[in-house]
Scaffold this active site. Sequence first.
Site, PDB file in Angstrom:
ATOM      1  N   LEU D  96      -7.701   0.251  -7.918  1.00  0.00           N
ATOM      2  CA  LEU D  96      -7.898  -1.133  -7.460  1.00  0.00           C
ATOM      3  C   LEU D  96      -8.159  -2.124  -8.587  1.00  0.00           C
ATOM      4  O   LEU D  96      -8.997  -3.028  -8.451  1.00  0.00           O
ATOM      5  CB  LEU D  96      -9.039  -1.204  -6.438  1.00  0.00           C
ATOM      6  CG  LEU D  96      -8.752  -0.570  -5.071  1.00  0.00           C
ATOM      7  CD1 LEU D  96     -10.011  -0.627  -4.204  1.00  0.00           C
ATOM      8  CD2 LEU D  96      -7.595  -1.257  -4.359  1.00  0.00           C
ATOM      9  N   CYS D 153     -10.477   3.168   1.089  1.00  0.00           N
ATOM     10  CA  CYS D 153     -11.408   3.029  -0.023  1.00  0.00           C
ATOM     11  C   CYS D 153     -12.615   3.917   0.262  1.00  0.00           C
ATOM     12  O   CYS D 153     -13.039   4.027   1.407  1.00  0.00           O
ATOM     13  CB  CYS D 153     -11.909   1.591  -0.145  1.00  0.00           C
ATOM     14  SG  CYS D 153     -10.613   0.386  -0.365  1.00  0.00           S
TER      15      CYS D 153
HETATM   16  C1  LIG Z   1       1.074   1.498  -7.510  1.00  0.00           C
HETATM   17  C2  LIG Z   1       0.602   1.284  -6.107  1.00  0.00           C
HETATM   18  C3  LIG Z   1      -0.529   0.516  -5.863  1.00  0.00           C
HETATM   19  C4  LIG Z   1      -0.985   0.322  -4.577  1.00  0.00           C
HETATM   20  N1  LIG Z   1      -2.094  -0.448  -4.357  1.00  0.00           N
HETATM   21  C5  LIG Z   1      -2.492  -0.708  -3.080  1.00  0.00           C
HETATM   22  C6  LIG Z   1      -3.569  -1.570  -2.826  1.00  0.00           C
HETATM   23  O1  LIG Z   1      -4.174  -2.145  -3.724  1.00  0.00           O
HETATM   24  N2  LIG Z   1      -3.944  -1.773  -1.520  1.00  0.00           N
HETATM   25  C7  LIG Z   1      -3.286  -1.187  -0.485  1.00  0.00           C
HETATM   26  O2  LIG Z   1      -3.646  -1.411   0.666  1.00  0.00           O
HETATM   27  N3  LIG Z   1      -2.235  -0.358  -0.699  1.00  0.00           N
HETATM   28  C8  LIG Z   1      -1.827  -0.103  -1.971  1.00  0.00           C
HETATM   29  N4  LIG Z   1      -0.745   0.711  -2.181  1.00  0.00           N
HETATM   30  C9  LIG Z   1      -0.065   1.334  -1.036  1.00  0.00           C
HETATM   31  C10 LIG Z   1       1.162   0.502  -0.634  1.00  0.00           C
HETATM   32  O3  LIG Z   1       0.799  -0.775  -0.216  1.00  0.00           O
HETATM   33  C11 LIG Z   1       1.938   1.217   0.485  1.00  0.00           C
HETATM   34  O4  LIG Z   1       1.103   1.324   1.621  1.00  0.00           O
HETATM   35  C12 LIG Z   1       2.409   2.595   0.098  1.00  0.00           C
HETATM   36  O5  LIG Z   1       2.787   2.626  -1.253  1.00  0.00           O
HETATM   37  C13 LIG Z   1       3.584   3.074   0.955  1.00  0.00           C
HETATM   38  O6  LIG Z   1       4.668   2.200   0.880  1.00  0.00           O
HETATM   39  P1  LIG Z   1       5.895   2.393  -0.175  1.00  0.00           P
HETATM   40  O7  LIG Z   1       6.371   3.807   0.017  1.00  0.00           O
HETATM   41  O8  LIG Z   1       6.900   1.365   0.222  1.00  0.00           O
HETATM   42  O9  LIG Z   1       5.353   2.181  -1.529  1.00  0.00           O
HETATM   43  C14 LIG Z   1      -0.298   0.919  -3.485  1.00  0.00           C
HETATM   44  C15 LIG Z   1       0.844   1.672  -3.734  1.00  0.00           C
HETATM   45  C16 LIG Z   1       1.306   1.858  -5.009  1.00  0.00           C
HETATM   46  C17 LIG Z   1       2.536   2.689  -5.215  1.00  0.00           C
END
Ligand SMILES: Cc1cc2nc3c(=O)[nH]c(=O)nc-3n(C[C@H](O)[C@H](O)[C@H](O)COP(=O)(O)O)c2cc1C
Lengths: 309, 309, 327, 327
Positions: D96, D153
């Site tokens: 975060l 979290c």
């Molecule tokens: C590098 C990275 C950082 C992320 N940071 C957050 C975050 O700060 N807060 C959050 O709710 N989800 C975070 N996620 C999760 C994404 O928002 C998402 O829910 C998850 O990656 C699945 O979607 P995707 O396959 O399209 O990446 C993060 C994902 C990645 C890959």
Amino acid sequence: MRRGFVQGRSEADTPVRAICEVMARRREGAYWQLSFSSPEIADRARPGQFVEIAVGSPGALLRRPFSIARVSRQGAFASTVDVVFDAHGPGTEWLTSLDVHDLVDVVGPLGTAFPLPQRKVSCLLIGGGYGAAPMYFLADELARQGLRADMIIGAASQERILSAIEAKRISASVTFTTEDGTLGERGRVTDVLEDVARSCRTGVVYACGPNPMLRAVSERCRELELPVQVAVEEHMACGVGVCFTCVMPVRAKDGRVRMKRSCIEGPVFNGARIAWDETRWRNEPDVLDDEPDEQPVQRLTDAELWGEG
Amino acid sequence: MRRGFVQGRSEADTPVRAICEVMARRREGAYWQLSFSSPEIADRARPGQFVEIAVGSPGALLRRPFSIARVSRQGAFASTVDVVFDAHGPGTEWLTSLDVHDLVDVVGPLGTAFPLPQRKVSCLLIGGGYGAAPMYFLADELARQGLRADMIIGAASQERILSAIEAKRISASVTFTTEDGTLGERGRVTDVLEDVARSCRTGVVYACGPNPMLRAVSERCRELELPVQVAVEEHMACGVGVCFTCVMPVRAKDGRVRMKRSCIEGPVFNGARIAWDETRWRNEPDVLDDEPDEQPVQRLTDAELWGEG
Amino acid sequence: MPDVRRIDPNVVDTARDTGIPVDDVELAVELAGIALDNPITTASGCFASGAEIDRFYDVTELGAVVVKSITLEPREGLPTPRMAETPSGMLNAIGLQNPGIDAWLERDLPWLQGRGAKVIASLAGKSVEEYREVARRLRGRGAVVGLEVNLSCPNVEHRGLVFACSPDQSAQVVAAVAEEADVPVFAKLTSDVTDIVTVARSVTDAGADGLTLINTLLGMSIDPETGRPRLSNVYGGLSGPAIRPVAVRNVHQVATALPDVPIIGCGGVRTVADVVEFTRAGATAVAVGTSTFVDPFVGQTLVAELRSWLARRGIRTITELRGKVVA
Amino acid sequence: MPDVRRIDPNVVDTARDTGIPVDDVELAVELAGIALDNPITTASGCFASGAEIDRFYDVTELGAVVVKSITLEPREGLPTPRMAETPSGMLNAIGLQNPGIDAWLERDLPWLQGRGAKVIASLAGKSVEEYREVARRLRGRGAVVGLEVNLSCPNVEHRGLVFACSPDQSAQVVAAVAEEADVPVFAKLTSDVTDIVTVARSVTDAGADGLTLINTLLGMSIDPETGRPRLSNVYGGLSGPAIRPVAVRNVHQVATALPDVPIIGCGGVRTVADVVEFTRAGATAVAVGTSTFVDPFVGQTLVAELRSWLARRGIRTITELRGKVVA
Ligand SMILES: Cc1cc2nc3c(=O)[nH]c(=O)nc-3n(C[C@H](O)[C@H](O)[C@H](O)COP(=O)(O)O)c2cc1C
Ligand SMILES: Cc1cc2nc3c(=O)[nH]c(=O)nc-3n(C[C@H](O)[C@H](O)[C@H](O)COP(=O)(O)OP(=O)(O)OC[C@H]3O[C@@H](n4cnc5c(N)ncnc54)[C@H](O)[C@@H]3O)c2cc1C
Ligand SMILES: Cc1cc2nc3c(=O)[nH]c(=O)nc-3n(C[C@H](O)[C@H](O)[C@H](O)COP(=O)(O)OP(=O)(O)OC[C@H]3O[C@@H](n4cnc5c(N)ncnc54)[C@H](O)[C@@H]3O)c2cc1C
Ligand SMILES: Cc1cc2nc3c(=O)[nH]c(=O)nc-3n(C[C@H](O)[C@H](O)[C@H](O)COP(=O)(O)O)c2cc1C
Ligand code: FES
Ligand code: FES
């Protein structure tokens, strides 16, 4: 991947895995043809069998199954296997990007072959779309056995009629059907089946093509009391009999339906036995899958035709 | 993928995504060189920046970052970008399979460039392994500005010394070091740094190579009170500043360390500022990442050299 | 099997220069008291009866054959489509098609026994009593060296909820099987739970001698054009390399919490590097599932490559690496 | 932003022959009362502040920008390595890293507001009160059209267990945020639970106006050579196409159980087919995360391609497809 690398057993009825050199890749009307070198697969292959080719499209995990369209067995180094394919998805698109001398990872030959008649009988080979491909291999084999082969080749339109010239060369007669009438009769293979079978004195029918076509052919043959063998197409994860994803419902003597793996107990089935209606299946105990195949009523019985049931 | 397809803005300081034709792919000692055509990337690129190339190895999702080794800007259609790479994993292995006229999907130019001195000062360029690649681009640029460039090129052994002849052509002097002594001095770049800097009256050092080398160079330069700019390498998921996976700990005025994204706030950092020790980081609130870069004590200050902090 | 010839042996044997001779490497492991020649097993449901892959190579080269889950009655399974490819993985919904325990004992087991394979029998059921009955019929069968309890089955007595999702219901099944069993019992768990360690503890307390981690993840795929689910069953199990990071995490969590419980690691194993990864995470044996679909020889290849991987690095036994995660 | 020129517009516009003109397609959706021009949003943590991708294209073309989760205090996050590539996916453990709510309000929000973006602010915290305080400071901020509560979290008040794993603790956080919020509140859930519907019900009962499904799956990867975990944090979140079948299943399960709750579908979206798949599963909007790392233009491309996909098929509004799974 090492050129010529082969894994497997020496028995001729077992499949191998081979790293094969691409010998040719060219358009065939709406389709593509791929030839690769593999002495072991070429030697062991029989018409109706297929190969599983590994593809390199992003994220693709599983191999792709293709019917063997032809083999040439000219000594150890020139033996090639041909497949014909329709490039409509990522895996088949990837195959079109192969060049001569590239390597492909192939497992085969897989599945059951078309049983050849043990009596002198006139054979009718029906191919729909790229499903015509294995019919050329079968026609070669029947010719070698001195059997008459007639063909019906059908497709949506002319460019999907596979190797029209080759069909004429290889068969006693050939009838083309296209849905848009661009070649041969306008209509479907089943529209001409009865006429062709009567005029060619057909004793047995072989078919390969989309499952709805196979269903229509099987039902027509049942009405005409013609034995019919079809090579089906079902989604396959493994192609070698271990995952049970590729099952076809096949009806047994007692009228009950069993799920047979089309990659190892097929892809060639007696078309009259496939329970085409049983697409939705109850998940409940059923009978054991151990009964030998049974004969439908027909002019020449399957026992007469291919000896064993 | 369509040849010549480009997406992006017209501003020269923005990166684009381009589908580029491969113009050449050849061995360079232990490495490979890939040249592809891209007027937009070639025009916008500055030494120290990198490109992200999409690779087709099975299951590979992310692009691979590579420093720009050289650009040629000969009008819209001949403009090419070169990268040099070490084929050691699936993605880089895949790149070696590309042929001339194949297409690659490239995003760039990305990251910060080496700041060029605003005073007439003698520059020492240090490259380790494939890290020498961007030094050729930088040397070209310095030559264009009329600045003296000396080079130290180091590697494990001779075949990992990149373009030795080119290095001699492009620089006022070049010193090679190899760990096995197969070319130049036996040892590491830091073993010769002081002597070279003294004899060349070096005013500023630029370095690219493995992070341990950059650390050693940075520490040596700090002792010698030489300003040093290094291009670091950290695993990058996006390369465009949105994922925060590529951070380097950089020390600020107040002595506290902030995690800076090496793909957008780097890869070029003031080597004296990187907190090389801070590999393990506590996950707790810390200061805000908004302070401008600060000057280390050195013979010529960063302010004097490149104007801005 | 007579006349077995490997046309081109794929045993990589280039280790001799830097490491130790491949013959000095010991692959044998002890898995909850079962002596296995090597740690490579099949994953249940991915190897059918064993005979299918024996067409390719001698399946007794594997550490053990884990067979397709067996139920009391024969089952014909679900309608097709039963599988859908997904990025680096696949979904399946087979519906436990199997010949039933009696036919399996009569037809499939004798073949495996005749070949000399070590068999781990996977059992499935709709109720605690069905599991118990299948386990009872598996008593005293020579080739069966272990039982694996597939807990990812709907419990008809609890609104069709999957046993594996409840620590208590999982424990009940395992206790019933353990009462009947004369060989070590492995509980096969799913990762689709809030806390895998709680389930692991519950089943080991109930008598499981070891654990298999993990079964498939529940997934779904829809054809965007037609709107039809890509599986006739709508939901199905996700397997293959895509799930490997999840499987490794489960193994590591459980091995850390319950270091004395032997684990069969499973989920997306494809290469020798994956076998080592699972071993380091804490697995004693490693089961290969979906990769057999991609390469029928994968089990045989992994045994050979594991040996040479260790030899090249001068590591004499695979057990040296078990649980070895460096902080 | 003046002087924006797309060197080669990638809008596929070959739909006119069989379908309807692309201009007749309506992409606008109503998401829990928020009017969005189209259903494509970013996934939190995958779009930084917004300005990074604005170098590539005008980010106001997106339906909404979901920003990186904001905490009360600034955070520098975890040490590297923070990511590892996996088959068709990646693991991340960022910790975060963010400037904290005050700096975000001062620096990042004004930029987004100035550009005219619709902002969904994602918030994170270590305790119910931290979430509440962040939510309070987000009141009355013009560009902020919604809040997304990142429940993945660790809760310092409950032995560091992740809020999202407990229906009750998730509900407490959501209730606190909903009390403060003057815009719709979305609860972002994890799939790493035994029963997603129970958690979904709990947070909507507590006041969530909508749900975001799903966050990353907990995973791990170990370097086989060194034995070191590939992430400094040992465990991390798995994202990308690999997890899409799991995400689609979660959306479908929740949409089936709670048909009136608007859902932002998320997990492995890469192509327009994926957008349609999530929509059919029941999503009102679709968030793109990891794919932005692969193609910085993906969000813009998806908006254009979604329009032409619908036009070619003569579908006038995307909402016609929502929840349309054909049995
Ligand atoms: C590098 C990275 C950082 C992320 N940071 C957050 C975050 O700060 N807060 C959050 O709710 N989800 C975070 N996620 C999760 C994404 O928002 C998402 O829910 C998850 O990656 C699945 O979607 P995707 O396959 O399209 O990446 C993060 C994902 C990645 C890959
Ligand atoms: C026994 C057999 C023989 C076949 N012979 C031929 C042939 O000679 N020529 C030819 O063009 N095609 C043939 N097919 C179909 C061919 O396998 C598919 O067209 C191909 O797998 C599609 O892959 P893709 O990645 O291009 O498409 P996609 O649709 O993206 O494939 C996605 C997944 O679905 C599977 N799949 C898609 N379509 C089919 C299909 N029709 N049948 C089975 N699986 C499918 C793929 O294998 C893959 O796992 C045959 C199929 C079987 C089962
Ligand atoms: C700014 C920058 C510039 C670079 N310039 C060059 C160059 O000019 N020439 C060159 O040969 N290499 C360069 N690298 C390293 C290069 O990106 C990696 O060698 C490459 O990504 C490895 O991919 P792979 O699939 O072959 O190997 P794998 O090790 O299988 O890659 C697996 C994953 O780890 C990442 N990764 C592996 N090694 C590195 C590394 N050293 N740095 C960053 N990520 C890594 C990959 O991107 C991929 O996501 C550079 C890296 C960065 C960050
Ligand atoms: C087609 C298929 C059928 C399966 N059948 C079973 C089964 O009958 N019993 C069982 O316990 N697991 C079954 N599984 C799960 C596997 O044993 C294994 O746990 C899972 O697939 C993950 O491993 P993999 O990624 O190596 O395939 C099956 C998996 C697949 C793909
Ligand atoms: S495809 Fe696996 S059993 Fe037929
Ligand atoms: S690589 Fe994504 S922020 Fe740097």
